[in-house]
Design a protein around this motif. Structure first.
Motif, PDB file in Angstrom:
ATOM      1  N   ALA A 264       6.621  -1.077   6.822  1.00 38.84           N
ATOM      2  CA  ALA A 264       6.280   0.144   6.713  1.00 38.84           C
ATOM      3  C   ALA A 264       7.381   0.906   6.932  1.00 38.84           C
ATOM      4  CB  ALA A 264       5.431   0.231   7.711  1.00 38.84           C
ATOM      5  N   GLY A 265       7.313   1.843   6.354  1.00 43.05           N
ATOM      6  CA  GLY A 265       8.311   2.960   6.040  1.00 43.05           C
ATOM      7  C   GLY A 265       6.885   4.543   6.268  1.00 43.05           C
ATOM      8  N   ALA A 266       7.917   5.544   6.567  1.00 43.20           N
ATOM      9  CA  ALA A 266       6.715   7.121   6.584  1.00 43.20           C
ATOM     10  C   ALA A 266       7.831   7.911   6.933  1.00 43.20           C
ATOM     11  CB  ALA A 266       5.557   6.177   7.952  1.00 43.20           C
ATOM     12  N   LYS A 267       7.190   8.821   6.476  1.00 38.99           N
ATOM     13  CA  LYS A 267       7.680   9.853   6.241  1.00 38.99           C
ATOM     14  C   LYS A 267       6.628  10.991   6.716  1.00 38.99           C
ATOM     15  CE  LYS A 267      10.249   9.663   1.419  1.00 38.99           C
ATOM     16  NZ  LYS A 267      11.462  10.666   2.141  1.00 38.99           N
ATOM     17  N   ASP A 268       7.659  11.701   7.952  1.00 39.11           N
ATOM     18  CA  ASP A 268       7.079  12.938   8.232  1.00 39.11           C
ATOM     19  C   ASP A 268       6.204  14.239   7.700  1.00 39.11           C
ATOM     20  OD1 ASP A 268       6.083  14.539  10.138  1.00 39.11           O
ATOM     21  OD2 ASP A 268       7.560  14.824  11.586  1.00 39.11           O
ATOM     22  N   VAL A 269       4.893  13.972   7.836  1.00 29.95           N
ATOM     23  CA  VAL A 269       3.874  15.070   6.814  1.00 29.95           C
ATOM     24  C   VAL A 269       3.473  16.037   7.380  1.00 29.95           C
ATOM     25  CG1 VAL A 269       3.440  13.282   4.697  1.00 29.95           C
ATOM     26  CG2 VAL A 269       1.996  13.380   6.230  1.00 29.95           C
ATOM     27  N   SER A 270       4.004  15.913   8.254  1.00 27.59           N
ATOM     28  CA  SER A 270       3.269  17.043   8.938  1.00 27.59           C
ATOM     29  C   SER A 270       3.327  18.828   8.882  1.00 27.59           C
ATOM     30  CB  SER A 270       4.343  17.413  10.874  1.00 27.59           C
ATOM     31  OG  SER A 270       5.359  17.717  10.705  1.00 27.59           O
ATOM     32  N   LYS A 271       4.685  19.176   8.282  1.00 26.74           N
ATOM     33  CA  LYS A 271       5.048  19.921   8.257  1.00 26.74           C
ATOM     34  C   LYS A 271       3.814  20.295   6.671  1.00 26.74           C
ATOM     35  CE  LYS A 271       9.595  21.241   9.303  1.00 26.74           C
ATOM     36  NZ  LYS A 271      11.189  21.505   9.206  1.00 26.74           N
ATOM     37  N   LEU A 272       3.996  19.151   5.765  1.00 26.89           N
ATOM     38  CA  LEU A 272       3.392  19.069   4.512  1.00 26.89           C
ATOM     39  C   LEU A 272       1.708  18.990   4.790  1.00 26.89           C
ATOM     40  CD1 LEU A 272       2.568  19.178   1.300  1.00 26.89           C
ATOM     41  CD2 LEU A 272       3.129  16.344   1.937  1.00 26.89           C
TER      42      LEU A 272
ATOM     43  N   LEU B  97       0.657  -1.402  -0.114  1.00 29.07           N
ATOM     44  CA  LEU B  97      -0.073   0.345   0.040  1.00 29.07           C
ATOM     45  C   LEU B  97       0.560   1.351   0.179  1.00 29.07           C
ATOM     46  CD1 LEU B  97      -2.674  -0.724   2.807  1.00 29.07           C
ATOM     47  CD2 LEU B  97      -2.760  -1.083  -0.681  1.00 29.07           C
ATOM     48  N   ARG B  98       0.311   2.322  -0.999  1.00 23.50           N
ATOM     49  CA  ARG B  98       1.428   3.519  -0.954  1.00 23.50           C
ATOM     50  C   ARG B  98       0.550   4.831  -0.146  1.00 23.50           C
ATOM     51  NH1 ARG B  98       6.245   2.716  -3.246  1.00 23.50           N
ATOM     52  NH2 ARG B  98       6.366   4.636  -3.600  1.00 23.50           N
ATOM     53  N   ASN B  99       1.440   5.467  -0.216  1.00 21.66           N
ATOM     54  CA  ASN B  99       1.248   6.787   0.460  1.00 21.66           C
ATOM     55  C   ASN B  99      -0.186   6.823   2.011  1.00 21.66           C
ATOM     56  OD1 ASN B  99       2.655   8.161  -0.781  1.00 21.66           O
ATOM     57  ND2 ASN B  99       1.272   7.950  -3.204  1.00 21.66           N
ATOM     58  N   VAL B 100      -0.557   6.022   2.290  1.00 19.97           N
ATOM     59  CA  VAL B 100      -1.612   5.874   3.400  1.00 19.97           C
ATOM     60  C   VAL B 100      -1.773   6.809   4.399  1.00 19.97           C
ATOM     61  CG1 VAL B 100      -2.679   4.467   5.163  1.00 19.97           C
ATOM     62  CG2 VAL B 100      -1.632   3.578   3.079  1.00 19.97           C
ATOM     63  N   GLU B 101      -1.747   7.477   4.641  1.00 17.46           N
ATOM     64  CA  GLU B 101      -1.913   8.933   6.041  1.00 17.46           C
ATOM     65  C   GLU B 101      -2.491   8.134   7.126  1.00 17.46           C
ATOM     66  OE1 GLU B 101      -2.686  12.446   4.614  1.00 17.46           O
ATOM     67  OE2 GLU B 101      -1.607  12.303   2.951  1.00 17.46           O
ATOM     68  N   LEU B 102      -1.378   8.013   8.101  1.00 17.29           N
ATOM     69  CA  LEU B 102      -2.192   7.719   9.272  1.00 17.29           C
ATOM     70  C   LEU B 102      -1.451   8.994  10.713  1.00 17.29           C
ATOM     71  CD1 LEU B 102      -1.752   3.763   9.504  1.00 17.29           C
ATOM     72  CD2 LEU B 102      -3.752   4.942   9.762  1.00 17.29           C
ATOM     73  N   CYS B 103      -1.736   8.947  11.647  1.00 19.31           N
ATOM     74  CA  CYS B 103      -1.079   9.973  12.388  1.00 19.31           C
ATOM     75  C   CYS B 103      -0.614   9.733  14.013  1.00 19.31           C
ATOM     76  CB  CYS B 103      -2.716  11.153  13.273  1.00 19.31           C
ATOM     77  SG  CYS B 103      -1.747  12.321  13.913  1.00 19.31           S
ATOM     78  N   TYR B 104       0.805   9.007  13.728  1.00 18.26           N
ATOM     79  CA  TYR B 104       1.390   8.816  15.096  1.00 18.26           C
ATOM     80  C   TYR B 104       0.636   9.598  16.127  1.00 18.26           C
ATOM     81  CZ  TYR B 104       5.214   5.015  13.472  1.00 18.26           C
ATOM     82  OH  TYR B 104       5.390   4.344  12.778  1.00 18.26           O
TER      83      TYR B 104
ATOM     84  N   ASN C  23       4.365   4.229   3.659  1.00 18.77           N
ATOM     85  CA  ASN C  23       4.322   3.247   2.409  1.00 18.77           C
ATOM     86  C   ASN C  23       4.320   1.497   2.791  1.00 18.77           C
ATOM     87  OD1 ASN C  23       4.125   4.704   0.073  1.00 18.77           O
ATOM     88  ND2 ASN C  23       6.507   5.257   0.316  1.00 18.77           N
ATOM     89  N   ILE C  24       3.805   0.596   2.604  1.00 16.45           N
ATOM     90  CA  ILE C  24       3.782  -1.111   3.470  1.00 16.45           C
ATOM     91  C   ILE C  24       3.535  -1.607   2.438  1.00 16.45           C
ATOM     92  CG2 ILE C  24       2.131  -2.095   4.772  1.00 16.45           C
ATOM     93  CD1 ILE C  24       0.446   0.730   6.010  1.00 16.45           C
ATOM     94  N   SER C  25       5.019  -2.434   2.665  1.00 17.80           N
ATOM     95  CA  SER C  25       4.389  -3.557   2.065  1.00 17.80           C
ATOM     96  C   SER C  25       4.923  -4.880   2.598  1.00 17.80           C
ATOM     97  CB  SER C  25       5.974  -3.853   1.655  1.00 17.80           C
ATOM     98  OG  SER C  25       6.254  -2.234   0.751  1.00 17.80           O
ATOM     99  N   LEU C  26       4.783  -5.845   1.706  1.00 17.76           N
ATOM    100  CA  LEU C  26       4.599  -7.464   2.643  1.00 17.76           C
ATOM    101  C   LEU C  26       5.775  -7.912   3.054  1.00 17.76           C
ATOM    102  CD1 LEU C  26       1.320  -9.225   0.732  1.00 17.76           C
ATOM    103  CD2 LEU C  26       1.596  -8.149   3.093  1.00 17.76           C
ATOM    104  N   LEU C  27       5.584  -8.650   4.122  1.00 22.45           N
ATOM    105  CA  LEU C  27       7.056 -10.298   4.588  1.00 22.45           C
ATOM    106  C   LEU C  27       6.640 -10.636   4.132  1.00 22.45           C
ATOM    107  CD1 LEU C  27       8.698  -7.938   7.971  1.00 22.45           C
ATOM    108  CD2 LEU C  27       8.941  -8.153   5.133  1.00 22.45           C
ATOM    109  N   LYS C  28       7.093 -12.378   3.427  1.00 15.88           N
ATOM    110  CA  LYS C  28       6.671 -13.329   3.358  1.00 15.88           C
ATOM    111  C   LYS C  28       7.873 -14.657   3.647  1.00 15.88           C
ATOM    112  CE  LYS C  28       3.686 -12.268  -0.307  1.00 15.88           C
ATOM    113  NZ  LYS C  28       3.833 -12.702  -1.794  1.00 15.88           N
ATOM    114  N   ASP C  29       7.658 -15.972   4.499  1.00 18.11           N
ATOM    115  CA  ASP C  29       9.225 -16.213   4.735  1.00 18.11           C
ATOM    116  C   ASP C  29       9.556 -17.466   3.126  1.00 18.11           C
ATOM    117  OD1 ASP C  29       6.723 -17.742   3.747  1.00 18.11           O
ATOM    118  OD2 ASP C  29       5.684 -18.728   5.866  1.00 18.11           O
ATOM    119  N   ASP C  30      10.049 -18.481   3.379  1.00 17.73           N
ATOM    120  CA  ASP C  30      10.808 -19.007   1.999  1.00 17.73           C
ATOM    121  C   ASP C  30       9.182 -20.081   1.369  1.00 17.73           C
ATOM    122  OD1 ASP C  30      12.998 -18.652   2.679  1.00 17.73           O
ATOM    123  OD2 ASP C  30      13.109 -20.594   4.118  1.00 17.73           O
TER     124      ASP C  30
END
Length: 327
Positions: free
Chosen positions: A298-306, A262-269, A282-289
């Motif tokens: 999940a990687g995230a950017k601070d968009v508070s200024k934006l 999933l990309r550009n999902v806005e949530l509030c820490y 931006n949230i990506s799946l993790l899978k086993d063998d």
């Protein structure tokens, strides 16, 4: 005539006793022969069973690629099977089959621990001998083996007489573990040094890894975040957080293939002090063998200024629209 009859009866009695005696001897001889034949048959049967068990054992050892050692301790003699030597690069009989040879092949860093474990078993402190260590291959490289053994016979004083054990080459497993540990260390380094916030969440929605940027942003130490439910870290409702961090669950319930991310999902820490921190994830799946989903990263950017800028633009737009309405 009377004497003749008595004499005849006596002879008849003697003959009868003789016949019975001979019959008894024959019977006993027949019984002994029968017992002997039975014993021989049973011995042959046992010998066949032992031979079959031995053949089965040899097939198992060969199929499992196991080396074996038999140690006749009281005689100071060691016997190894062919696989034991081939895993070390030698032909059977190429080097002496003795305890000193084994000690010479031991890795210097492992020798003290391994020999101490062996002595502990020989003295009866431990019920068996089992450990992993390195042996020098004929080529000069080191191979890892799992060695398991046990005393099979002791004398009346408890002194060990004979032991038996098996060797399994675990070099590939050790190398795989080393590479896996190296990959984990490298990924941990990437996560720790990732400039944006990064969290890893398992299938139970528990935080299992975070980087320093996340800890700094939220005002927590790493150990305070590990193991917490990810929903605890957001101002958003549990349903909203679940929809983002377990987005694959919906596809699973519908028996369809989930999107990989999933990309550009806005949530509030939620900051440690309760403050709000708008983020874009931006949230990506993790899978086993096997391809099964184990969680998400999940990687995230601070968009508070934006967000502040957008709010400011929205207010300016509203002001302009109101001004035009007045005019």
């Amino acid at each position: 005539q009377r004497h003749s009859q008595i004499y005849f009866m006596a002879i008849l009695s003697v003959l009868s006793l003789g016949v019975f005696g001979i019959a008894a001897v024959i019977f006993r001889m027949g019984s002994k022969r029968l017992v002997l034949e039975t014993s021989l048959a049973e011995a042959t049967k046992r010998e066949k069973a032992i031979r079959e068990k031995k053949e089965e054992m040899e097939l198992v050892l060969e199929g499992a690629q196991l080396g074996t050692w038999s140690w006749y301790i009281d005689r100071g003699r060691l016997e190894f099977n062919e696989r034991y030597w081939t895993m070390l690069g030698y032909a059977k009989g190429e080097i002496p089959e003795q305890l000193d040879t084994w000690k010479e092949l031991l890795h210097p860093h492992d020798a003290e621990t391994v020999i101490a474990l062996l002595e502990s078993h020989l003295s009866g402190i431990t019920p068996f001998f089992s450990t992993e260590y390195r042996l020098r291959h004929k080529s000069g490289r080191w191979i890892w083996v799992h060695d398991s053994g046990k005393i099979l016979q002791r004398d009346l004083a408890g002194k060990p007489l004979r032991a038996f054990g098996i060797h399994l080459d675990i070099t590939e497993r050790k190398e795989s573990s080393r590479l896996l540990a190296k990959a984990k260390e490298e990924s941990d380094t990437i996560i720790r040094n990732f400039l944006d916030t990064l969290i890893v969440v398992n299938g139970s929605l528990e935080v299992i890894r975070v980087n320093q940027a996340t800890c700094k942003l939220l005002g927590y130490r790493e150990q305070e975040l590990i193991g917490r439910q990810v929903t605890d870290l957001f101002h958003d409702t549990a349903a909203q957080v679940h929809a983002a961090f377990a987005f694959y669950a919906k596809a699973k319930s519908q028996d369809s293939e989930a999107e990989e991310e999933l990309r550009n999902v806005e949530l509030c820490y939620r900051h440690h002090n309760g403050g709000r921190l708008p983020m874009s994830f931006n949230i990506s799946l993790l899978k086993d063998d096997s391809g099964s989903v184990t969680g998400v990263v999940a990687g995230a950017k601070d968009v508070s200024k934006l967000r502040l800028a957008l709010d400011k633009i929205a207010r300016q737009k509203e002001y302009i629209e109101t001004l035009f309405d007045i005019l």
